[in-house]
Motif scaffolding. Sequence first.
Motif, PDB file in Angstrom:
ATOM      1  N   ALA A  76      -5.407   4.483 104.888  1.00 18.64           N
ATOM      2  CA  ALA A  76      -4.393   5.411 104.088  1.00 18.64           C
ATOM      3  C   ALA A  76      -3.291   5.904 104.962  1.00 18.64           C
ATOM      4  N   GLY A  77      -2.303   6.430 104.411  1.00 14.91           N
ATOM      5  CA  GLY A  77      -1.139   7.308 105.601  1.00 14.91           C
ATOM      6  C   GLY A  77      -1.310   8.536 105.794  1.00 14.91           C
ATOM      7  N   ASN A  78      -0.321   9.189 106.331  1.00 13.96           N
ATOM      8  CA  ASN A  78      -0.267  10.433 106.627  1.00 13.96           C
ATOM      9  C   ASN A  78      -0.745  11.417 105.337  1.00 13.96           C
ATOM     10  N   GLY A  79      -1.223  12.519 105.540  1.00 19.49           N
ATOM     11  CA  GLY A  79      -1.429  13.411 104.522  1.00 19.49           C
ATOM     12  C   GLY A  79      -2.576  14.276 104.548  1.00 19.49           C
ATOM     13  N   GLU A  80      -2.983  15.035 103.661  1.00 20.19           N
ATOM     14  CA  GLU A  80      -4.103  16.021 103.475  1.00 20.19           C
ATOM     15  C   GLU A  80      -5.309  15.353 102.747  1.00 20.19           C
TER      16      GLU A  80
ATOM     17  N   LEU B 225      -8.616  18.308 105.782  1.00 18.28           N
ATOM     18  CA  LEU B 225      -8.171  17.804 107.110  1.00 18.28           C
ATOM     19  C   LEU B 225      -6.730  17.255 106.995  1.00 18.28           C
ATOM     20  N   TYR B 226      -6.079  16.926 107.944  1.00 20.54           N
ATOM     21  CA  TYR B 226      -4.914  16.300 107.810  1.00 20.54           C
ATOM     22  C   TYR B 226      -4.895  15.088 108.731  1.00 20.54           C
ATOM     23  N   ILE B 227      -4.129  14.053 108.325  1.00 17.40           N
ATOM     24  CA  ILE B 227      -4.024  12.772 109.105  1.00 17.40           C
ATOM     25  C   ILE B 227      -2.437  12.820 109.472  1.00 17.40           C
ATOM     26  N   GLU B 228      -2.384  12.856 110.720  1.00 21.25           N
ATOM     27  CA  GLU B 228      -1.034  12.501 111.541  1.00 21.25           C
ATOM     28  C   GLU B 228      -1.185  11.681 112.648  1.00 21.25           C
TER      29      GLU B 228
ATOM     30  N   CYS C 283      -4.247  10.113 113.594  1.00 23.49           N
ATOM     31  CA  CYS C 283      -5.495  11.026 114.159  1.00 23.49           C
ATOM     32  C   CYS C 283      -5.749  11.912 112.696  1.00 23.49           C
ATOM     33  N   ALA C 284      -7.120  11.821 112.524  1.00 17.38           N
ATOM     34  CA  ALA C 284      -7.804  12.934 111.418  1.00 17.38           C
ATOM     35  C   ALA C 284      -8.397  14.035 112.117  1.00 17.38           C
ATOM     36  N   LYS C 285      -7.648  15.305 111.902  1.00 19.05           N
ATOM     37  CA  LYS C 285      -8.242  16.474 112.265  1.00 19.05           C
ATOM     38  C   LYS C 285      -8.388  17.491 111.081  1.00 19.05           C
ATOM     39  N   HIS C 286      -9.419  18.325 111.331  1.00 18.10           N
ATOM     40  CA  HIS C 286      -9.584  19.723 110.706  1.00 18.10           C
ATOM     41  C   HIS C 286      -8.499  20.658 110.973  1.00 18.10           C
ATOM     42  N   LYS C 287      -8.521  21.695 110.334  1.00 15.21           N
ATOM     43  CA  LYS C 287      -7.521  22.597 110.539  1.00 15.21           C
ATOM     44  C   LYS C 287      -7.767  23.491 111.861  1.00 15.21           C
ATOM     45  N   ASN C 288      -8.975  23.526 112.564  1.00 16.16           N
ATOM     46  CA  ASN C 288      -9.049  23.866 113.589  1.00 16.16           C
ATOM     47  C   ASN C 288      -8.930  23.077 114.840  1.00 16.16           C
ATOM     48  N   GLY C 289      -8.477  21.789 114.645  1.00 13.41           N
ATOM     49  CA  GLY C 289      -8.275  20.881 115.773  1.00 13.41           C
ATOM     50  C   GLY C 289      -8.996  19.906 115.796  1.00 13.41           C
ATOM     51  N   VAL C 290     -10.471  19.839 115.377  1.00 12.89           N
ATOM     52  CA  VAL C 290     -11.542  19.195 115.751  1.00 12.89           C
ATOM     53  C   VAL C 290     -11.153  17.701 114.985  1.00 12.89           C
TER      54      VAL C 290
ATOM     55  N   ALA D 237     -11.771  14.498 113.104  1.00  8.57           N
ATOM     56  CA  ALA D 237     -13.020  14.286 112.033  1.00  8.57           C
ATOM     57  C   ALA D 237     -12.985  13.069 111.520  1.00  8.57           C
ATOM     58  N   GLY D 238     -13.530  12.265 112.368  1.00 10.67           N
ATOM     59  CA  GLY D 238     -13.842  10.723 112.359  1.00 10.67           C
ATOM     60  C   GLY D 238     -12.623   9.912 112.614  1.00 10.67           C
ATOM     61  N   SER D 239     -12.392   8.675 112.004  1.00 12.81           N
ATOM     62  CA  SER D 239     -11.264   7.878 112.186  1.00 12.81           C
ATOM     63  C   SER D 239     -10.728   7.305 111.254  1.00 12.81           C
ATOM     64  N   VAL D 240      -9.475   6.927 111.255  1.00 14.43           N
ATOM     65  CA  VAL D 240      -8.816   6.461 109.974  1.00 14.43           C
ATOM     66  C   VAL D 240      -8.433   5.082 110.265  1.00 14.43           C
ATOM     67  N   VAL D 241      -9.168   4.284 111.073  1.00 13.83           N
ATOM     68  CA  VAL D 241      -8.947   2.750 111.255  1.00 13.83           C
ATOM     69  C   VAL D 241     -10.148   2.256 110.427  1.00 13.83           C
ATOM     70  N   THR D 242      -9.704   0.844 110.509  1.00 17.00           N
ATOM     71  CA  THR D 242     -10.817  -0.198 109.800  1.00 17.00           C
ATOM     72  C   THR D 242     -11.408  -1.195 110.947  1.00 17.00           C
ATOM     73  N   MET D 243     -12.201  -2.224 111.013  1.00 21.31           N
ATOM     74  CA  MET D 243     -12.714  -2.925 111.854  1.00 21.31           C
ATOM     75  C   MET D 243     -11.600  -3.950 112.372  1.00 21.31           C
ATOM     76  N   ILE D 244     -10.696  -4.197 111.416  1.00 23.33           N
ATOM     77  CA  ILE D 244      -9.749  -5.259 111.926  1.00 23.33           C
ATOM     78  C   ILE D 244      -8.865  -4.242 112.857  1.00 23.33           C
ATOM     79  N   ASP D 245      -8.702  -3.266 112.686  1.00 19.49           N
ATOM     80  CA  ASP D 245      -7.619  -2.525 113.659  1.00 19.49           C
ATOM     81  C   ASP D 245      -8.620  -2.307 114.841  1.00 19.49           C
ATOM     82  N   ILE D 246      -9.817  -2.121 114.989  1.00 21.14           N
ATOM     83  CA  ILE D 246     -10.617  -1.904 116.007  1.00 21.14           C
ATOM     84  C   ILE D 246     -10.595  -3.251 116.976  1.00 21.14           C
ATOM     85  N   PHE D 247     -10.625  -4.351 116.123  1.00 24.91           N
ATOM     86  CA  PHE D 247     -10.592  -5.604 116.962  1.00 24.91           C
ATOM     87  C   PHE D 247      -9.330  -5.936 117.408  1.00 24.91           C
ATOM     88  N   LYS D 248      -8.302  -5.732 116.802  1.00 28.47           N
ATOM     89  CA  LYS D 248      -6.934  -6.084 117.307  1.00 28.47           C
ATOM     90  C   LYS D 248      -6.313  -5.093 118.363  1.00 28.47           C
ATOM     91  N   ASN D 249      -6.935  -3.921 118.455  1.00 27.82           N
ATOM     92  CA  ASN D 249      -6.713  -3.082 119.535  1.00 27.82           C
ATOM     93  C   ASN D 249      -7.457  -3.552 120.901  1.00 27.82           C
TER      94      ASN D 249
END
Length: 392
Positions: free
Chosen positions: A290-294, A302-305, A308-315, A317-329
């Motif tokens: 998905a794209g940016n948002g809450e 949490l918010y995506i920007e 990067c997925a982060k909670h309000k405290n800056g931690v 919170a997991g990733s927003v990528v898929t396996m094809i993204d990991i592979f391409k990276n």
Amino acid sequence: MFNMKLIKNGLVFYDNNSFEKKDILIKDGKIADIRRGISKNGCEVIDAEGFWVLPGFIDIHTHGGGGYDIMNSKCRELESLSRFFVSKGVTAFLPAVMTAPLEDMMNAVRNINQYINKINKPSKNKIPGAKIIGINMEGPFISQKYKGSHPKEHIIPPSVSLLERFIHESGGNIKIVTVAPEAENAISFIEHFKRRGIVFSAGHTGADYKVAAHAFEKGFSHVTHLFNAMAGIHHRDPGIAGAALERDNITVELICDGVHIDPAMIKIVLKCKPIDNIVLITDSIIAAGAGNGEYSFAGKELYIENGCAKHKNGVIAGSVVTMIDIFKNMVGRWGVPIENCIKMTSANAAKVAGIYHKKGSLTCGKDADIIIMDKKLNLLATIAEGNIVYRA
């Protein structure tokens, strides 16, 4: 209607070794033959001329994606999630259950077990998606200090009776359990289950080098998302990450999304560890793809920007990528040889999950879990257990 499928003239990553121009015959959901010049008679032909033909990706650590959260998913949602994953090249996965109120965790385990039973029933109308091959219990037996996104109030010491309940409600489908090695009775806890075929993974932990080394000697064999949610390496205090890098027999997970780990650290791991003992995972959450948002995850906003997925405290919170993204990276951005990346996204994961005899390589007799990619790493098709489940 064709009873067999034939992938013709592809550059096949053959038997987990090297690329060879071959044909692949698929019959009854299995790889029946791999060689050049297989007859087209009676086959549905898939032309793979000039394309890479690889084993399907296996993600052993994901919390969801495509708008679906493992913790809130019943059969219908899990089916939709499996359809989303095949569009990203995944043919098998382990849903990861988060730390939460115990009844919520138990419900998640029950729902996954119900879905596994559904897809394993003999049927002509198989669910066309990635296959759930078990359950990854990432909580609740972890460190409060290194909890990451896990709710502190629901973290508890390792409990034999509780894990026995989880195993029962899962139908015996629990494959991986994360435990902080420094937790009370952690060693006696895993020794109780050592003949049950469960992989115990050290993670969400503040264990120092001595505690970690002892844990690896006593039965911990895997590390949950190396470097993340654990004490870092220091030259006078190598910690659990240093102990894992030192030992060739310990498998480690890496989240190579460009957020969780600096690429320089990935290169260090590749120099330290045998390729066969590195598993690439997503640790993806509901917002993957998905794209940016809450969003909401682990009971918190949490918010995506900027990926990067982060909670309000800056931690994080997991990733927003898929396996094809990991592979391409790994292949495209950081120049890791594609042969190594294939192993780290398929065979190695299959071995940790205990299914390498069925999945994880293009070998005669194994499930026909196959992806076809062009030279620019674009996914063209996904085949899961012989079914064409995605076409670009």
